[in-house]
Write a protein that holds these residues in place. Structure first.
Motif, PDB file in Angstrom:
ATOM      1  N   VAL A  13     -49.314 -16.329 -13.269  1.00 19.05           N
ATOM      2  CA  VAL A  13     -49.372 -15.216 -12.313  1.00 19.05           C
ATOM      3  C   VAL A  13     -50.332 -15.545 -11.172  1.00 19.05           C
ATOM      4  O   VAL A  13     -50.023 -15.335  -9.990  1.00 19.05           O
ATOM      5  CB  VAL A  13     -49.795 -13.920 -13.032  1.00 19.05           C
ATOM      6  CG1 VAL A  13     -49.976 -12.784 -12.022  1.00 19.05           C
ATOM      7  CG2 VAL A  13     -48.757 -13.526 -14.078  1.00 19.05           C
ATOM      8  N   LEU A  14     -51.503 -16.075 -11.522  1.00 23.33           N
ATOM      9  CA  LEU A  14     -52.502 -16.395 -10.501  1.00 23.33           C
ATOM     10  C   LEU A  14     -52.004 -17.479  -9.555  1.00 23.33           C
ATOM     11  O   LEU A  14     -52.125 -17.358  -8.322  1.00 23.33           O
ATOM     12  CB  LEU A  14     -53.803 -16.842 -11.172  1.00 23.33           C
ATOM     13  CG  LEU A  14     -54.948 -17.246 -10.235  1.00 23.33           C
ATOM     14  CD1 LEU A  14     -55.346 -16.078  -9.350  1.00 23.33           C
ATOM     15  CD2 LEU A  14     -56.135 -17.755 -11.031  1.00 23.33           C
ATOM     16  N   LEU A  15     -51.428 -18.539 -10.089  1.00 16.98           N
ATOM     17  CA  LEU A  15     -50.941 -19.633  -9.248  1.00 16.98           C
ATOM     18  C   LEU A  15     -49.806 -19.170  -8.337  1.00 16.98           C
ATOM     19  O   LEU A  15     -49.720 -19.585  -7.171  1.00 16.98           O
ATOM     20  CB  LEU A  15     -50.478 -20.803 -10.121  1.00 16.98           C
ATOM     21  CG  LEU A  15     -51.586 -21.581 -10.831  1.00 16.98           C
ATOM     22  CD1 LEU A  15     -50.988 -22.529 -11.863  1.00 16.98           C
ATOM     23  CD2 LEU A  15     -52.438 -22.348  -9.833  1.00 16.98           C
ATOM     24  N   ALA A  16     -48.924 -18.319  -8.858  1.00 19.94           N
ATOM     25  CA  ALA A  16     -47.824 -17.807  -8.034  1.00 19.94           C
ATOM     26  C   ALA A  16     -48.359 -16.964  -6.883  1.00 19.94           C
ATOM     27  O   ALA A  16     -47.901 -17.088  -5.734  1.00 19.94           O
ATOM     28  CB  ALA A  16     -46.867 -16.983  -8.897  1.00 19.94           C
ATOM     29  N   TRP A  17     -49.345 -16.111  -7.173  1.00 20.70           N
ATOM     30  CA  TRP A  17     -49.925 -15.280  -6.115  1.00 20.70           C
ATOM     31  C   TRP A  17     -50.689 -16.122  -5.100  1.00 20.70           C
ATOM     32  O   TRP A  17     -50.645 -15.845  -3.894  1.00 20.70           O
ATOM     33  CB  TRP A  17     -50.854 -14.229  -6.721  1.00 20.70           C
ATOM     34  CG  TRP A  17     -50.159 -12.996  -7.190  1.00 20.70           C
ATOM     35  CD1 TRP A  17     -50.011 -12.563  -8.485  1.00 20.70           C
ATOM     36  CD2 TRP A  17     -49.518 -12.002  -6.382  1.00 20.70           C
ATOM     37  NE1 TRP A  17     -49.318 -11.379  -8.536  1.00 20.70           N
ATOM     38  CE2 TRP A  17     -49.009 -11.007  -7.251  1.00 20.70           C
ATOM     39  CE3 TRP A  17     -49.323 -11.861  -5.011  1.00 20.70           C
ATOM     40  CZ2 TRP A  17     -48.327  -9.889  -6.787  1.00 20.70           C
ATOM     41  CZ3 TRP A  17     -48.634 -10.751  -4.546  1.00 20.70           C
ATOM     42  CH2 TRP A  17     -48.143  -9.780  -5.422  1.00 20.70           C
ATOM     43  N   ILE A  18     -51.415 -17.136  -5.564  1.00 21.79           N
ATOM     44  CA  ILE A  18     -52.148 -18.003  -4.630  1.00 21.79           C
ATOM     45  C   ILE A  18     -51.185 -18.654  -3.639  1.00 21.79           C
ATOM     46  O   ILE A  18     -51.477 -18.755  -2.441  1.00 21.79           O
ATOM     47  CB  ILE A  18     -52.941 -19.076  -5.395  1.00 21.79           C
ATOM     48  CG1 ILE A  18     -54.131 -18.439  -6.122  1.00 21.79           C
ATOM     49  CG2 ILE A  18     -53.440 -20.168  -4.452  1.00 21.79           C
ATOM     50  CD1 ILE A  18     -54.890 -19.407  -7.013  1.00 21.79           C
ATOM     51  N   THR A  19     -50.024 -19.075  -4.142  1.00 26.54           N
ATOM     52  CA  THR A  19     -49.034 -19.685  -3.250  1.00 26.54           C
ATOM     53  C   THR A  19     -48.569 -18.694  -2.195  1.00 26.54           C
ATOM     54  O   THR A  19     -48.496 -19.022  -0.998  1.00 26.54           O
ATOM     55  CB  THR A  19     -47.831 -20.191  -4.059  1.00 26.54           C
ATOM     56  OG1 THR A  19     -48.270 -21.138  -5.046  1.00 26.54           O
ATOM     57  CG2 THR A  19     -46.814 -20.866  -3.152  1.00 26.54           C
ATOM     58  N   LEU A  20     -48.246 -17.468  -2.625  1.00 29.99           N
ATOM     59  CA  LEU A  20     -47.775 -16.464  -1.661  1.00 29.99           C
ATOM     60  C   LEU A  20     -48.869 -16.102  -0.657  1.00 29.99           C
ATOM     61  O   LEU A  20     -48.610 -15.999   0.553  1.00 29.99           O
ATOM     62  CB  LEU A  20     -47.308 -15.216  -2.409  1.00 29.99           C
ATOM     63  CG  LEU A  20     -46.752 -14.090  -1.526  1.00 29.99           C
ATOM     64  CD1 LEU A  20     -45.568 -14.579  -0.696  1.00 29.99           C
ATOM     65  CD2 LEU A  20     -46.349 -12.887  -2.372  1.00 29.99           C
ATOM     66  N   ILE A  21     -50.091 -15.915  -1.148  1.00 28.16           N
ATOM     67  CA  ILE A  21     -51.210 -15.628  -0.241  1.00 28.16           C
ATOM     68  C   ILE A  21     -51.381 -16.772   0.757  1.00 28.16           C
ATOM     69  O   ILE A  21     -51.593 -16.554   1.958  1.00 28.16           O
ATOM     70  CB  ILE A  21     -52.512 -15.415  -1.044  1.00 28.16           C
ATOM     71  CG1 ILE A  21     -52.432 -14.119  -1.846  1.00 28.16           C
ATOM     72  CG2 ILE A  21     -53.728 -15.394  -0.119  1.00 28.16           C
ATOM     73  CD1 ILE A  21     -53.558 -13.937  -2.838  1.00 28.16           C
ATOM     74  N   GLY A  22     -51.283 -17.998   0.263  1.00 27.42           N
ATOM     75  CA  GLY A  22     -51.435 -19.159   1.129  1.00 27.42           C
ATOM     76  C   GLY A  22     -50.372 -19.217   2.210  1.00 27.42           C
ATOM     77  O   GLY A  22     -50.660 -19.564   3.360  1.00 27.42           O
ATOM     78  N   VAL A  23     -49.135 -18.866   1.856  1.00 25.14           N
ATOM     79  CA  VAL A  23     -48.054 -18.896   2.847  1.00 25.14           C
ATOM     80  C   VAL A  23     -48.294 -17.859   3.941  1.00 25.14           C
ATOM     81  O   VAL A  23     -48.127 -18.147   5.135  1.00 25.14           O
ATOM     82  CB  VAL A  23     -46.696 -18.658   2.157  1.00 25.14           C
ATOM     83  CG1 VAL A  23     -45.594 -18.475   3.195  1.00 25.14           C
ATOM     84  CG2 VAL A  23     -46.350 -19.821   1.232  1.00 25.14           C
ATOM     85  N   VAL A  24     -48.699 -16.649   3.542  1.00 24.91           N
ATOM     86  CA  VAL A  24     -48.984 -15.609   4.540  1.00 24.91           C
ATOM     87  C   VAL A  24     -50.159 -16.034   5.424  1.00 24.91           C
ATOM     88  O   VAL A  24     -50.130 -15.875   6.654  1.00 24.91           O
ATOM     89  CB  VAL A  24     -49.277 -14.263   3.854  1.00 24.91           C
ATOM     90  CG1 VAL A  24     -49.640 -13.204   4.890  1.00 24.91           C
ATOM     91  CG2 VAL A  24     -48.072 -13.799   3.034  1.00 24.91           C
TER      92      VAL A  24
END
Length: 370
Positions: free
Chosen positions: A172-183
């Motif tokens: 969950v954390l890694l998936a969110w980090i990726t999305l945050i990073g893209v934004v």
């Protein structure tokens, strides 16, 4: 890699029930690989923007021109198409990252967690629209402010999601980090254009893209591994040397970014460089590169001699580093041709991703004793 398993385990190690049909697991594997590939590809398209002098092919942001979302071929030509293509790729990366987050939440925590994330998304969009509506009449940068508000909403959603997810918080954390990073990358990309390709911001943009490749690689590794407590699977000296190698890799990449920013490929013919001497920086960049190659070779030989878990990935890493060194020497002797510089940039991200996989193999899951 073995078949993906997402065993549901609480943070205390207790087994719990979680919805994980085979169809969802298969879809998550496909999306995870697409996320890794798209993050790698966008480094290539971003490099193409810079290496073809198309950094200001779209003169405005988020529109391509003040009057048009898309480039006007008669005015901006091929440079506008290249820059706009990279912007479209950002959208693709963002959609995939969002899909991974939603699918992870659904697979691990069920529909309720998914609905909460969607409510956060709706709230973030509304808040961003309100921020834009307030900022626009005041003649201040409305689009960056709106995107910044959306970024804060995504971060808030990530914190809430990780705290309330009882199982597989690593995924969950890694998936969110990726999305945050893209934004965040979209915001930085806009600032890059609005500041006229400031070389330091351009360098940060590339470095953060490289880190996202590493995060998506880490997600893939953890996706194929069972959860639970982990213990060191290598000697302590080997783990320390591995982390020292990571430092050498980071220094090599940083000096590589500075070298590119001081050379002939700044993204636009009229953009000022860092002001550093590119010839001197190229030599300085090579020093940690050679140290890195020696360290990786030492780790690889040691891992195979001791039959340590990271040995196969270390072999991949040593090959990647050797190719990098070869391409670096080649491009320096040929006067930095754009194609070789682009290959060098992509290989750097793949080398960093491979190193990430090596680090994750320094530990293994603790096997419960009967």
């Amino acid at each position: 890699m073995p078949e993906t398993t997402i065993p549901a385990t609480s943070t205390e190690g207790r087994a719990i029930e979680a919805p994980r049909p085979a169809l969802w697991g298969r879809a998550l594997r496909i999306l995870a690989w697409l996320s890794f590939l798209s993050e790698t590809i966008i480094i290539g398209t971003g490099g193409a923007v810079r290496l073809t002098g198309s950094g200001l092919g779209c003169s405005d942001w988020p529109l391509c021109t003040p009057e048009s979302l898309v480039p006007i071929l008669e005015v901006q030509g091929i440079h506008g198409l290249i820059e706009f293509g990279n912007r479209l790729m950002t959208g693709v990366v963002g959609i995939i990252a969002l899909a991974v987050v939603l699918l992870v939440l659904h697979t691990i925590s069920g529909r309720r967690s998914l609905i909460r994330a969607l409510w956060f998304a709706l709230g973030g969009i509304v808040a961003a629209a309100v921020a834009f509506a307030i900022a626009a009449p005041l003649h201040i940068p409305a689009s960056p402010i709106a995107l910044g508000v959306l970024l804060l909403a995504v971060i808030a959603a990530a914190v809430h999601s990780v705290r309330t997810t009882p199982a597989r918080r690593d995924l969950v954390l890694l998936a969110w980090i990726t999305l945050i990073g893209v934004v965040a990358q979209a915001l930085v990309g806009g600032i890059t254009v609005l500041t006229g390709l400031n070389p330091f911001i351009v360098g940060f943009h590339y470095t953060s893209s490289l880190l996202l490749v590493c995060v998506t690689a880490a997600f893939l590794v953890r996706l194929y591994e069972a959860p639970g407590p982990r213990e060191r699977a290598v000697p302590k000296w080997f783990a320390i040397l591995t982390h020292v190698t990571g430092l050498a890799l980071a220094v090599t990449i940083i000096f590589g970014v500075l070298t590119t920013g001081s050379g002939p490929h700044s993204g636009d013919a009229d953009v000022l460089r860092h002001g550093f001497d590119a010839t001197i920086l190229a030599h300085v960049h090579s020093w940690p590169g050679y140290i890195l190659a020696a360290l990786v070779l030492t780790l690889t030989v040691s891992a195979w001699a001791l039959r340590l878990p990271p040995r196969r990935w270390l072999l991949v890493l040593v090959l990647a580093i050797l190719v990098q060194v070869g391409v670096g020497i080649w491009q320096a002797r040929e006067g930095l041709p754009p194609l070789l510089v682009g290959i060098h940039m992509v290989l750097a991200s793949l080398s960093a991703a491979t190193y990430t996989v090596v680090v994750l193999h320094l530990k293994r899951r603790v096997v419960a004793k009967d």
